[in-house]
Write a protein that holds these residues in place. Structure first.
Motif, mmCIF file in Angstrom:
data_model
loop_
_atom_site.group_PDB
_atom_site.id
_atom_site.type_symbol
_atom_site.label_atom_id
_atom_site.label_comp_id
_atom_site.label_asym_id
_atom_site.label_seq_id
_atom_site.Cartn_x
_atom_site.Cartn_y
_atom_site.Cartn_z
ATOM 1 N N ILE A 189 -7.873 -1.117 -10.073
ATOM 2 C CA ILE A 189 -6.524 -0.566 -9.859
ATOM 3 C C ILE A 189 -6.589 0.932 -9.626
ATOM 4 N N ILE A 190 -7.388 1.573 -10.473
ATOM 5 C CA ILE A 190 -7.498 3.026 -10.327
ATOM 6 C C ILE A 190 -8.092 3.382 -8.965
ATOM 7 N N HIS A 191 -9.150 2.646 -8.581
ATOM 8 C CA HIS A 191 -9.772 2.927 -7.280
ATOM 9 C C HIS A 191 -8.794 2.715 -6.139
ATOM 10 N N CYS A 192 -8.014 1.618 -6.185
ATOM 11 C CA CYS A 192 -7.031 1.344 -5.120
ATOM 12 C C CYS A 192 -5.971 2.430 -5.052
ATOM 13 N N VAL A 193 -5.503 2.837 -6.188
ATOM 14 C CA VAL A 193 -4.468 3.889 -6.212
ATOM 15 C C VAL A 193 -5.017 5.175 -5.629
ATOM 16 N N ILE A 194 -6.248 5.506 -6.037
ATOM 17 C CA ILE A 194 -6.838 6.744 -5.507
ATOM 18 C C ILE A 194 -7.021 6.640 -3.997
ATOM 19 N N GLY A 195 -7.507 5.465 -3.477
ATOM 20 C CA GLY A 195 -7.669 5.282 -2.029
ATOM 21 C C GLY A 195 -6.361 5.393 -1.282
ATOM 22 N N ALA A 196 -5.299 4.776 -1.830
ATOM 23 C CA ALA A 196 -3.983 4.847 -1.176
ATOM 24 C C ALA A 196 -3.473 6.276 -1.127
ATOM 25 N N LEU A 197 -3.672 6.980 -2.224
ATOM 26 C CA LEU A 197 -3.227 8.381 -2.259
ATOM 27 C C LEU A 197 -3.976 9.215 -1.243
ATOM 28 N N ILE A 198 -5.279 8.952 -1.084
ATOM 29 C CA ILE A 198 -6.066 9.713 -0.102
ATOM 30 C C ILE A 198 -5.581 9.413 1.318
ATOM 31 N N LEU A 199 -5.338 8.148 1.639
ATOM 32 C CA LEU A 199 -4.831 7.775 2.977
ATOM 33 C C LEU A 199 -3.477 8.391 3.242
ATOM 34 N N LEU A 200 -2.613 8.343 2.256
ATOM 35 C CA LEU A 200 -1.288 8.937 2.422
ATOM 36 C C LEU A 200 -1.375 10.426 2.652
#
Length: 675
Positions: A613-624
């Motif tokens: 979950i943490i990794h996905c959130v961090i990836g989404a934040l980076i893409l955004l």
């Protein structure tokens, strides 16, 4: 006539039929040096002369008057050289002689020899037909010991020995053996040079028809050094002379003459040497050699307070079912002696153990075996000097046919210091028949060695109107923590029931600092976890509780102010909520308040959900973030222009063509209207 010729003549004429003379020693046969001794030789008919011999050698001859039948040989100022065997002979007409007379022995006392001792002394009691042994002992190595009975001129027995002790045996004793005896000894260098007479011992025959006396100690208990003690001897007849003896060898201590039927032998200011085994007997005042049988033995034990107390069975009370066995353990380190079991301050004569045994066993228990027991010990060097007694253990005899009572605490759980509680004891049988009007007993069970004054631990007693006794404890104190049993006694019988199960009261002291709990290690199955408990105190014991259970269950390994409990190879069963508490010093029933809750969650597989979950959130934040940056860059740096060379073409095609103009005027003039 020389000696050889005399013997030749003697051998030739021994059958002449002449009567043998008789020789007498006057005044006695054992004399001191310097005294004049006379030998009297007596014949049956008038003779011409007498001859005196010593050890077979002629000493002197003595002519006599006609018609005389005796002669006296004198030896003045006797010395040691005169000791020996003497005989005499006579002649009717030379050279014819009679046979030698009987022999008499002359013993000369050497006053420089140490006086021997005789035992037992001063009296021996022997049953009719029994055997007696008289021992004589000297301080120097001897060759021969002599036993002499008073009134006899000659010693009755003698024994050859190279040592310092001789034992004379009198077999199948009867009244002819009664009397007073003494002994002497001689050296190898002079068998007829003897020591002074020993002390006297008296041999008396017991009369089985006389009543056997009884003996008792007053007070009838174990006494202390310097105390006073009286020994009473009683006979069923009056007008006696009583004797007090000590030890197996019946050493006589005291004699008391009385017109009554009992006497008191006092012993004042007791010393260690006064302890021992005692007996007594008596004689009629007119008798000296006929006595009663001795009484049974009574043992006087003296307590030496300087000896450490022994240990006894660990708990203060033992419940023992009727007709079963009682086992009481007693021990002391490196003992070389005996253990004594005491009941109510009296030594039980049949319960003495050697040092290699430590358990007293009383079989087939009866109601009379109930009571307070203690033990003590003695060392081999002083077998009748005992240690102070141990703490008491109480033996309570129970009726195994009575139902066991139940015990409970209200309110349940751990008890707060200063609060009020009730201990309930309930008695009923399987048919739910209540034992009304029973007497209930509440016992506190404690380790004997960890307690002080024993009288503070007597049971509480109640007699309620119903089947339940309610023992109230107001304002609970630290010392009221511990283990309890209860039992009851129905009004119909002398025995009480077996005890209830134990009830343990744990007390919480809110004044104690609250400990801190923590955990280290891996909570996956198969791994190891250590739970730690800390507090700013010393000499404490830590305990671990699980899932809210207030009763201490797991003792933690204590190291100064920290306790640790390691769980090796952890499993799902170890999951739960943990707290810890502690006790201070030796009081194991007063606890601190528990720590905060520590939750232990044990998992079987590694859990990546949270990490994903943490990794996905961090990836989404980076893409955004990247999208936003591109958008801002696009709108802030790109401008579109009209190319004039293509304008007509574009117009003809229906619209302008936009192209970026890097050098375009950022603020172009607005267009004008033309005809």
């Amino acid at each position: 006539m020389n000696v050889s010729f005399f013997f030749a003549v003697f051998l030739l004429f021994t059958d002449l039929g002449l009567p043998r003379p008789t020789i007498y020693l006057i005044p006695r046969k054992i004399i001191h040096k310097g005294i004049t001794v006379n030998f009297s030789c007596v014949a049956m008919s008038p003779i011409q002369g007498f001859y005196l011999y010593k050890d077979g050698h002629k000493l002197k001859d003595l002519p006599v008057e006609l018609h005389k039948t005796n002669a006296t040989f004198s030896i003045p100022n006797v010395n040691c050289s005169h000791g020996g065997k003497y005989s005499c002979s006579y002649t009717l007409s030379y050279p014819f002689m009679s046979e030698s007379s009987n022999e008499v022995e002359l013993f000369v006392v050497e006053s420089t020899f140490p006086r021997p001792t005789i035992s037992p002394s001063p009296i021996m009691l022997v049953p009719p037909g029994g055997n007696a042994t008289i021992q004589c002992e000297s301080k120097k190595s001897s060759m021969r010991f002599y036993l002499q009975k008073s009134g006899d001129e000659m010693p009755q027995q003698f024994l050859e020995t190279n040592g310092t002790v001789a034992k004379f045996h009198i077999m199948n004793a009867n009244k002819s053996h009664t009397g007073e005896y003494s002994c002497r000894y001689s050296t190898k260098s002079g068998p007829f040079i003897v020591s002074k007479m020993s002390n006297l011992t008296r041999l008396a025959i017991t009369d089985p028809h006389l009543p056997k006396p009884s003996i008792s100690l007053i007070p009838n208990k174990i006494v202390m050094l310097t105390d006073r003690m009286r020994i009473e001897c009683t006979a069923n007849r009056s007008g006696n002379r009583f004797y007090l003896y000590k030890g197996i060898d019946k050493k006589q201590l005291q004699i008391v003459i009385t017109d009554g039927d009992s006497v008191i032998f006092p012993i004042n200011n007791l010393h260690k040497e006064d302890a021992g085994s005692f007996s007594c007997s008596y004689m009629n005042q007119s008798e000296f050699f006929t006595a009663s049988e001795t009484s049974d033995n009574v043992t006087l034990l003296v307590t030496d307070l300087s000896l450490p107390k022994p240990n006894i069975s660990s708990e203060n009370i033992m419940f023992v079912a009727l007709e079963s066995n009682i086992s009481i353990n007693c021990g002391w380190a490196n003992l070389n002696g005996k253990y004594f079991l005491q009941k109510d301050d009296h030594v039980m004569s049949h319960h003495i153990l050697e040092a290699n045994e430590t358990t007293f066993v009383i079989g087939n228990a009866t109601l009379a075996h109930g009571g307070k027991y203690a033990c003590s010990y003695s060392n081999t060097s002083q077998p009748f000097v005992i240690s102070s007694r141990s703490k008491y253990v109480t033996i309570q005899i129970t009726d195994p046919t009575l139902p066991k009572p139940g015990i409970s605490l209200s309110p349940s759980g751990m008890t707060r210091l200063g609060s009020n509680i009730n201990i309930l004891c309930r008695a009923h049988d399987l048919n739910n028949t209540f034992h009304l009007n029973s007497t209930f007993y509440l016992y506190k069970i404690y380790n004997i060695e960890n307690t002080g004054d024993e009288k503070d631990h007597r049971p509480q007693i109640m007699q309620p109107d119903n089947h339940t006794a309610e023992f109230s404890v107001s304002i609970v104190k630290e010392e009221q923590g511990g283990k309890y049993h209860c039992s009851y006694k129905p009004p119909s019988g002398p025995l009480m029931s077996e005890p209830s199960d134990s009830l343990t009261i744990f007390i919480v002291d809110p004044k104690l600092d609250r400990p801190t709990i923590s955990m280290s290690g891996n909570t996956m199955t198969g791994e190891n976890v250590t739970i730690s408990c800390t507090v700013s105190r010393v000499k404490i014991n830590f305990y671990l509780h699980k899932n809210g259970n207030p009763i201490p269950g797991l003792a933690m390994k204590t190291n100064f102010d920290m306790g640790q409990f390691s769980i090796i190879n952890i499993s799902l069963e170890h999951s739960g909520n943990y707290t810890c508490s502690y006790t201070v010093g030796d009081n194991l029933f007063v606890y601190s308040s528990p720590s905060e809750i520590l939750q232990l969650l044990v998992s079987e597989e590694p859990d990546y959900t949270m990490a994903n979950i943490i990794h996905c959130v961090i990836g989404a934040l980076i893409l955004l973030l990247l999208g936003c940056l591109m958008t801002l860059d696009f709108y802030s740096t790109n401008v579109y222009e009209v190319n004039p060379q293509q304008c007509s073409k574009e117009e003809s095609m229906g619209g302008p063509t936009l192209s970026p103009a890097l050098d375009a005027d950022p603020d172009p003039a607005p267009p004008t209207n033309q005809e």
